[in-house]
Design a protein around this motif. Sequence first.
Motif, PDB file in Angstrom:
ATOM      1  N   GLU A   1      26.865  17.266 -27.747  1.00 35.16           N
ATOM      2  CA  GLU A   1      28.330  17.430 -27.732  1.00 35.16           C
ATOM      3  C   GLU A   1      28.734  18.721 -28.451  1.00 35.16           C
TER       4      GLU A   1
ATOM      5  N   THR B   1      27.688  21.750 -26.418  1.00 41.59           N
ATOM      6  CA  THR B   1      28.543  21.951 -25.250  1.00 41.59           C
ATOM      7  C   THR B   1      29.838  22.653 -25.633  1.00 41.59           C
TER       8      THR B   1
ATOM      9  N   GLN C   1      40.175  21.149 -14.473  1.00 44.11           N
ATOM     10  CA  GLN C   1      38.958  20.604 -13.867  1.00 44.11           C
ATOM     11  C   GLN C   1      38.297  21.634 -12.965  1.00 44.11           C
TER      12      GLN C   1
ATOM     13  N   LEU D   1      36.257  24.112 -14.994  1.00 42.33           N
ATOM     14  CA  LEU D   1      34.948  23.605 -15.402  1.00 42.33           C
ATOM     15  C   LEU D   1      33.976  23.511 -14.223  1.00 42.33           C
TER      16      LEU D   1
ATOM     17  N   HIS E   1      30.526  18.985 -16.640  1.00 44.05           N
ATOM     18  CA  HIS E   1      31.435  17.836 -16.518  1.00 44.05           C
ATOM     19  C   HIS E   1      31.901  17.355 -17.876  1.00 44.05           C
ATOM     20  N   HIS E   2      33.222  17.377 -18.089  1.00 45.99           N
ATOM     21  CA  HIS E   2      33.846  16.702 -19.231  1.00 45.99           C
ATOM     22  C   HIS E   2      34.248  15.324 -18.726  1.00 45.99           C
TER      23      HIS E   2
ATOM     24  N   LEU F   1      38.885  13.804 -19.170  1.00 44.89           N
ATOM     25  CA  LEU F   1      40.002  14.745 -19.228  1.00 44.89           C
ATOM     26  C   LEU F   1      41.332  13.991 -19.137  1.00 44.89           C
TER      27      LEU F   1
ATOM     28  N   ASN G   1      42.928  13.625 -24.721  1.00 38.91           N
ATOM     29  CA  ASN G   1      41.951  14.644 -25.094  1.00 38.91           C
ATOM     30  C   ASN G   1      42.362  16.060 -24.705  1.00 38.91           C
TER      31      ASN G   1
ATOM     32  N   TRP H   1      34.267  16.121 -26.397  1.00 39.28           N
ATOM     33  CA  TRP H   1      33.308  16.487 -25.362  1.00 39.28           C
ATOM     34  C   TRP H   1      32.091  15.566 -25.361  1.00 39.28           C
TER      35      TRP H   1
ATOM     36  N   ALA I   1      29.500  14.990 -22.243  1.00 33.61           N
ATOM     37  CA  ALA I   1      29.536  16.099 -21.292  1.00 33.61           C
ATOM     38  C   ALA I   1      28.126  16.403 -20.793  1.00 33.61           C
TER      39      ALA I   1
ATOM     40  N   THR J   1      31.619  14.421 -10.562  1.00 34.79           N
ATOM     41  CA  THR J   1      32.666  14.870 -11.487  1.00 34.79           C
ATOM     42  C   THR J   1      34.050  14.658 -10.886  1.00 34.79           C
TER      43      THR J   1
END
Length: 455
Positions: A91, A94, A171, A174, A281-282, A285, A289, A305, A308, A316
Amino acid sequence: MADELATQISALNELYSTPKWVDLNGLINCATTHLASSGLRPNFDCVGISLLGRGSYNTVYKLQFSDGTQLAASVSKSPSEKFNPSAKQSEIATMKFVRESGLFPDVPVPKIHAWDTTFSNLAGAPYVLMDIVPGVNLADTRGPEPRGLRGLDYLGDEQQVKVVKALAVLQASLSRPLPSHLTKIGSIAPVEVQGNPQFSVRPFVTSRACLGGPFNSMQDVWRAKLEYEALYTVEQRASLDNSSPPEPACTPETFAELYQQLSSLIDHLKIPPKYSRLVLHHPDLALRNVLFDPDTLKITGVIDWAGAQILPLVLTALYPDDLLSAYDRPFTHPDVPKNPYPDCWRCIPFDWTHPPPESYPAAFIGPDMPADFRPLVGALVRRVTLRARFAAYFDEEMRKRKYSDSSLATLFSDAQEYLRFNETLFRGWYGWMDHERWIKSSYERVQSSRKKGDI
């Protein structure tokens, strides 16, 4: 000032049930020592500690120092036997990767100053010290009773559209193509290359376990997860001195049957090339957060995170939690009996349509809920449209950035079968039991198609 700080610590321990092994005085000591050793004005004291936020696995405190410095201290709530240091290290890595790699300039992540992933430090628990992210948490917004709307549902139509578009753009940010050294499925970890800190994809870790890897395909990940669950369950069930009785519905025979059917489905669920490209990928979301500028509604920070990973694009394709809905909230939908699989999926929304008012229950079960269901049902109906707009905004942004060669307008609907399978596996054998009917039906459908020669 020391007395005031002691009063604040005492209040935090009492009001928020700080785990007994966590020492807030020790946490302050750790933060003070770090700031002194970093060369940032060594002659100062901590003058205040307050709660910034609480999640399922962490509590975040705001630390204020006499020189004006402010830090966020995220402290693990998990006991040592349930804490996975590899997951926490990934985490942290990331967050540093997103902030330092230069690949995600429009994804604001707080700067991390120091951390300790052990229980042997003065705080008594793993902690991370980072900058405090500016902005507001829209999940906390709530209207006056009796409307009972909160978060995204409480915002006006124009504000909702701005927030949904901002989340879709986030998104898409990412979902950019990754460099060649990050083309494996797994978790981000720091590495040293000729003395320089860099980032790489390392074994696939979850909050509970390490599945090995990194992997070349989701089929390999799913097989590793099946193997882990088989070993874990046998270890639990075969211990005859276990003080808690096994779940009656999950007999060894049932477990074996579901294991074999899930194993058979893995090869059937091959991800199409269009959706197989790997992205960062988180997993959460949600508004809780993501922080926003209250005036412009632009995103100012992305936190939490945990979990992730580098995953295929199709896995995702999750709507933010604030756009999801379930068939039993705010009350059981009248169409549910017609649905052969009214299972509650965490990743798949239930598409509410407006039921007739006469079907509304008289009141909520909860003590703080209003009796008038109309605003809440209306909000759920509105979420259906907002999900469609989220998917469209995501597709538009991906094409605008040239992150995809083809339209992704149907990604979120096409992803649902893969998401259901992945969720079922990763919830462990409890998840298998929750979705037993879906597993068996999917298996029977595949077998029927094979007999007809369709696959």
